[in-house]
Design an enzyme around this catalytic site. Structure first.
Site, short mmCIF file in Angstrom:
data_model
loop_
_atom_site.label_atom_id
_atom_site.label_comp_id
_atom_site.label_asym_id
_atom_site.label_seq_id
_atom_site.Cartn_x
_atom_site.Cartn_y
_atom_site.Cartn_z
N MET A 167 -12.13 4.10 -0.52
CA MET A 167 -12.64 4.74 0.76
C MET A 167 -13.55 5.87 0.82
SD MET A 167 -9.60 3.09 3.04
CE MET A 167 -8.39 3.38 1.75
N GLY A 193 1.33 -1.90 4.25
CA GLY A 193 2.13 -0.44 4.09
C GLY A 193 3.04 -0.53 4.83
N SER A 194 2.74 -0.18 6.10
CA SER A 194 4.18 0.18 6.97
C SER A 194 5.14 -0.85 6.98
CB SER A 194 3.62 0.99 8.24
OG SER A 194 2.62 -0.13 8.92
N PHE A 251 -6.31 5.14 7.99
CA PHE A 251 -4.86 5.47 8.42
C PHE A 251 -3.87 4.07 8.27
CE2 PHE A 251 -7.47 8.65 10.44
CZ PHE A 251 -6.76 9.64 9.86
N HIS A 288 -1.40 -1.44 -4.28
CA HIS A 288 -2.57 -1.18 -3.30
C HIS A 288 -2.56 0.38 -3.30
CE1 HIS A 288 -6.04 -2.28 -0.90
NE2 HIS A 288 -5.73 -1.24 -0.05
N ASP A 307 -4.85 3.41 -2.17
CA ASP A 307 -5.84 3.75 -1.26
C ASP A 307 -6.51 5.18 -1.38
OD1 ASP A 307 -6.27 1.57 0.59
OD2 ASP A 307 -4.06 1.98 1.35
N SER A 313 1.01 -1.13 -0.09
CA SER A 313 0.11 0.08 0.05
C SER A 313 0.84 1.34 0.06
CB SER A 313 -1.00 -0.10 1.24
OG SER A 313 -1.35 1.32 1.29
N MET A 362 -11.36 -5.80 5.96
CA MET A 362 -10.32 -4.72 6.42
C MET A 362 -10.25 -5.31 8.15
SD MET A 362 -9.80 -2.36 4.57
CE MET A 362 -8.96 -1.37 5.70
N MET A 410 -9.21 8.05 -0.45
CA MET A 410 -9.90 8.54 0.59
C MET A 410 -10.34 9.92 0.68
SD MET A 410 -7.26 7.44 3.97
CE MET A 410 -6.60 5.61 3.95
N ASP A 455 -6.52 -6.35 4.73
CA ASP A 455 -6.04 -5.00 4.57
C ASP A 455 -5.75 -4.41 6.07
OD1 ASP A 455 -4.99 -2.54 4.05
OD2 ASP A 455 -6.47 -2.07 2.84
N GLY A 456 -4.61 -4.11 6.50
CA GLY A 456 -4.33 -3.37 7.89
C GLY A 456 -3.74 -4.13 8.66
N GLY A 457 -2.63 -3.49 9.45
CA GLY A 457 -1.77 -4.12 10.34
C GLY A 457 -1.12 -5.64 9.96
N HIS A 484 -8.50 0.70 -3.91
CA HIS A 484 -9.27 0.70 -2.68
C HIS A 484 -10.12 1.91 -2.44
CE1 HIS A 484 -9.55 -0.21 1.92
NE2 HIS A 484 -10.67 -0.46 1.23
C1 DX5 Z 1 -6.16 1.69 5.58
C2 DX5 Z 1 -5.94 1.30 4.53
C3 DX5 Z 1 -4.50 0.55 4.24
C4 DX5 Z 1 -3.43 0.95 4.78
C5 DX5 Z 1 -2.51 -0.16 5.36
O1 DX5 Z 1 -7.19 2.34 5.52
O2 DX5 Z 1 -6.65 0.64 3.49
O3 DX5 Z 1 -4.33 -0.12 2.98
O4 DX5 Z 1 -2.31 1.47 4.08
O5 DX5 Z 1 -1.45 0.16 6.25
P1 DX5 Z 1 -0.71 -0.68 7.13
O6 DX5 Z 1 -0.31 -1.87 6.39
O7 DX5 Z 1 0.46 0.15 7.68
O8 DX5 Z 1 -1.63 -1.18 8.43
ZN ZN Z 2 -6.40 -0.33 1.68
#
Ligand code: DX5
Ligand code: ZN
Length: 219
Positions: free
Chosen positions: A69, A200-201, A146, A34, A36, A9, A140, A38, A178-180, A67
């Site tokens: 959002m 992502g991170s 975030f 990916h 994102d 991401s 999710m 928003m 997706d997420g964490g 994605h």
């Molecule tokens: C959050 C996004 C994710 C985000 C994931 O709303 O949809 O795609 O970038 O980031 P990490 O992997 O850091 O949780």
């Molecule tokens: Zn996402």
């Protein structure tokens, strides 16, 4: 062993060096990119839109996984397809139920694949009726908005639920989470049946992305 794909991401990428951040991801083992989107309304954050997508499309051959959002995916999906999206995923919670199938059909008609996403408080059963028409289900595992949040374990049961129905009814959709996602949470998701891991991170903060991506896949 089952094949697992990684979708970095770019929300966590270094935006002043975006081309550099993206161009090597394929060699480093990623399959999707990916993206994102928003709108500051569906979620409490604003990210980027079709113009940034157009620029990115020129520097990668990865499959672009958008994605959305956003509160009004119907209004914007076409802009993203025109600018290079291969998959459009929108949120179940953003739509009236009767609008979902028509939107799936519109996206398919434009030649893109379609994903439907559910937030952490949405039960997987709510989207059961749409599963035969989907190419992807996005679970999710954090509240969208975030990067850098902690993985919510209730997503594991959802992955299992979708994997079971998929086998029983021979559906073709892929399961994305997706997420964490890191080297530990990714394993749990793979065990439950996830096919695509968004991260992502964990990837963009890693010293070696190649190593991070291969750890995510459980290699
Ligand atoms: C959050 C996004 C994710 C985000 C994931 O709303 O949809 O795609 O970038 O980031 P990490 O992997 O850091 O949780
Ligand atoms: Zn996402």
């Amino acid at each position: 062993m089952k094949k697992v794909f990684v979708a970095p991401s770019i929300l966590s990428a270094d935006f002043k060096n975006l081309e550099k951040e993206i161009s090597s991801l394929k060699e480093e083992g990623a399959s999707y990119l990916h993206f994102d989107v928003m709108d500051g309304h569906f979620v409490n954050n604003i990210s980027f839109g079709p113009y940034v997508l157009k620029c990115i499309k020129n520097v990668t051959s990865l499959i672009i996984d958008v994605h959305l959002m956003i509160s009004d995916p119907k209004k914007y999906y076409l802009e993203f397809i025109k600018n290079g999206a291969n998959i459009i995923t929108f949120h179940y919670e953003a739509m009236k139920k009767e609008e979902i199938l028509p939107l799936i059909e519109l996206i398919h008609k434009e030649g893109a694949k379609v994903g439907l996403s559910i937030k952490p408080n949405t039960a997987p059963k709510e989207i059961e009726d749409f599963l035969p028409y989907l190419d992807l289900v996005l679970v999710m595992s954090v509240e969208p908005g975030f990067g850098g949040q902690e993985f919510m374990t209730n997503s594991l049961n959802k992955i299992e639920f979708f994997d079971k129905i998929r086998t029983e009814d021979s559906y073709h959709f892929l399961i994305e989470v997706d997420g964490g996602i890191n080297d530990i949470t990714s394993r749990k998701c793979i065990e439950k049946g996830a096919d695509i891991l968004v991260s992502g991170s964990y990837i963009f903060k890693a010293e070696s992305r190649m190593k991070a991506i291969s750890l995510l896949k459980g290699e």
